[in-house]
Design an enzyme around this catalytic site. Structure first.
Site: not given
Ligand code: CO
Length: 504
Positions: A267-268, A271, A298
């Site tokens: 997830h990170e 980003h 996101e």
């Molecule tokens: Co996030």
């Protein structure tokens, strides 16, 4: 002064603002990773000082003058040119920042910093009544903030705009309502499904040192460049892009659950890939080198976490590698069993622990309540009752206490109303972008099986990252996918995936 000269000066001043912001970001990152407890007081003074300095520089009346000289000049003739976009977005922020009276900003900071502590204590005792007066204060101040900003339609629009510029509550509510209808049904069918994956596979012993090794391998394989980034450990994972050449991410490890660190890291990384792909050097400190919105940000993290990381094809390549690293825990586990385990769905109280399918129901509920709080249709005193009855309808289970219900999240205590919808917007945009990517790159899923993620990353770089703030989120979505935001790509993706896993 010519418009060109004014633009040059504007760039110079923005650079300065950006340098202050990036110093602030380094201090904020360091505070959460390495700072000893004793440093807290000094750090809060350092950060307060920089925040004040940044505000002063950015709201300098000279910025307003420079904007006025450039607006309506040749520089803004083509609304999609670099100069026009930068002028448009700086104007948008400048107007917002100069509209808030100083007393209101100070009152909000004072109230929310106390409300956060009161919230934490109330949550511990599951005592909503103790938090209620603080929620009332926060809501009242945010209503004043919306009035100061000004808005069309309802006041919630003004707050939403801080996180998702240009989005309107009506548009979002429409897409969300369609999503809710179909999602409630899907989750209910999953609950009744005859076939259930064995989730215990990912709940065995997973040595933390080995997890670190595996995570770094995955992060590197999907494109995280350790030459311009770092991965550290914090209780609450986050990403911070300081500027060109330096993007930091963090994760957390659970020795009894493989998913936490693994999907948290992916997830990170998502980003971070966005931050690394923005043209920050070319557009130093300018909107063209910045992310569109929290929702679009996101969408990037969710895509790598879910559409990539929770796909079967990804694990065709990575399961054999995982088995070499976690030999005892994954011995004899088939691809199907593993794929089922990482896609296990079950209704639960806590948002941050929710699976991919039920997660959005948590968000829709919060969005509906906070919208009603700001419009005045819902009184803070009625929040627990309203929360619990909706929760029963959407999840099919009763909330047992407010700590597991309306008191679980920090957001409302710190004044972040308008923030929650960006999580679901991220999931929606992610599915819609990914569907388009699979059409543009016909063998995309095959590439995943071979451990090749460059095709997807290049597609994102070209269509989304390099565009900076050229388009607002809804426009970007139409430009890239040819359609306005819709709940369908996300529902299609989930129906297909869970249909197969759960035999429904
Ligand atoms: Co996030």
């Amino acid at each position: 002064m010519s418009p060109q000269e004014a633009y040059k000066e504007l760039e110079k001043r923005q650079r300065e603002v950006f340098l202050i912001q990036s110093c602030h970001a380094v201090l904020a990152w360091e505070e959460r990773t390495y700072m000893p407890r004793g440093g807290a007081e000094l750090r809060s003074e350092q950060r307060g000082y920089l925040a004040g300095l940044e505000h002063e520089k950015f709201t300098d009346p000279r910025i307003g003058e420079l904007l006025s000289i450039t607006e309506g000049s040749k520089l803004t003739q083509d609304p999609e040119s670099v100069e026009a976009v930068n002028i448009r977005e700086i104007r948008h922020r400048y107007d917002k920042d100069t509209k808030l009276p100083r007393e209101l900003v100070e009152e909000l900071t004072r109230t929310t910093s106390r409300a956060e502590g009161e919230w934490a204590a109330a949550r511990q005792k599951s005592d909503f009544k103790a938090f209620q007066p603080w929620l009332e204060k926060v809501v009242r101040l945010l209503q004043q903030k919306a009035e100061a900003y000004g808005y069309e339609g309802e006041p919630y629009n003004a707050l939403l705009d801080d996180y998702e510029p240009g989005a309107t509550t009506d548009d979002i509510a429409d897409v969300f309502a369609k999503l809710r209808g179909e999602l409630v049904d899907l989750v209910a069918r999953i609950k009744e499904a005859p076939k259930k994956p064995d989730v215990s596979i990912v709940e065995r012993e997973y040595d933390i040192e080995r997890q670190k090794l595996f995570n770094e391998m995955v992060a590197g394989a999907i494109g995280f460049d350790f030459g311009i980034g770092r991965l550290d450990i914090t209780t609450h994972p986050f990403t911070s892009g300081f500027g060109p050449g330096d993007t930091r991410i963090t994760t957390r490890y659970n020795p009894k659950h493989l998913n936490d660190a693994l999907f948290g890291t992916m997830h990170e990384v998502g980003h971070a890939l966005y931050e690394m792909g923005l043209e920050k050097k070319e557009h130093f400190g300018m909107p063209m080198g910045e992310a569109v919105s929290l929702g679009i940000h996101e969408s990037q993290s969710r895509m790598w976490e879910n559409q990539v990381g929770r796909s079967r094809e990804f694990w065709v390549y990575f399961l054999p590698q995982a088995k070499r690293i976690f030999r005892e825990s994954l011995d004899g586990v088939s691809l199907d069993d593993f794929y089922g385990a990482i896609n296990y769905v079950t209704p639960s109280y806590i948002r941050v622990e929710a699976d991919e399918a039920t997660y959005n129901l948590h968000i829709l509920l919060r969005f509906e309540l906070e919208r009603a709080l700001i419009s005045g249709d819902l009184k803070p005193a009625d929040v627990p009752g309203e929360w619990n009855s909706r929760f029963k309808k959407y999840f099919g289970i009763e909330v047992d206490n407010d700590a597991n219900g309306c008191l679980q999240d920090v957001h409302w205590s710190i004044g972040y109303l308008g923030y929650f919808p960006t999580y679901t917007l991220g999931n929606l945009y992610s599915a819609q972008f990914f569907t388009k990517a699979t059409r543009d790159i016909p063998n995309l899923m095959r590439q995943f099986e071979e451990g090749n993620y460059r095709g997807l990353l290049d597609w994102l770089r070209k269509n989304i990252h390099s565009q900076g703030q050229r388009y607002r989120a809804n426009k970007l979505c139409e430009k890239v996918t040819g359609e306005p935001l819709s709940h369908k790509p996300l529902m299609d993706y989930m129906s297909e995936k869970y249909g197969e896993i759960y035999g429904i």
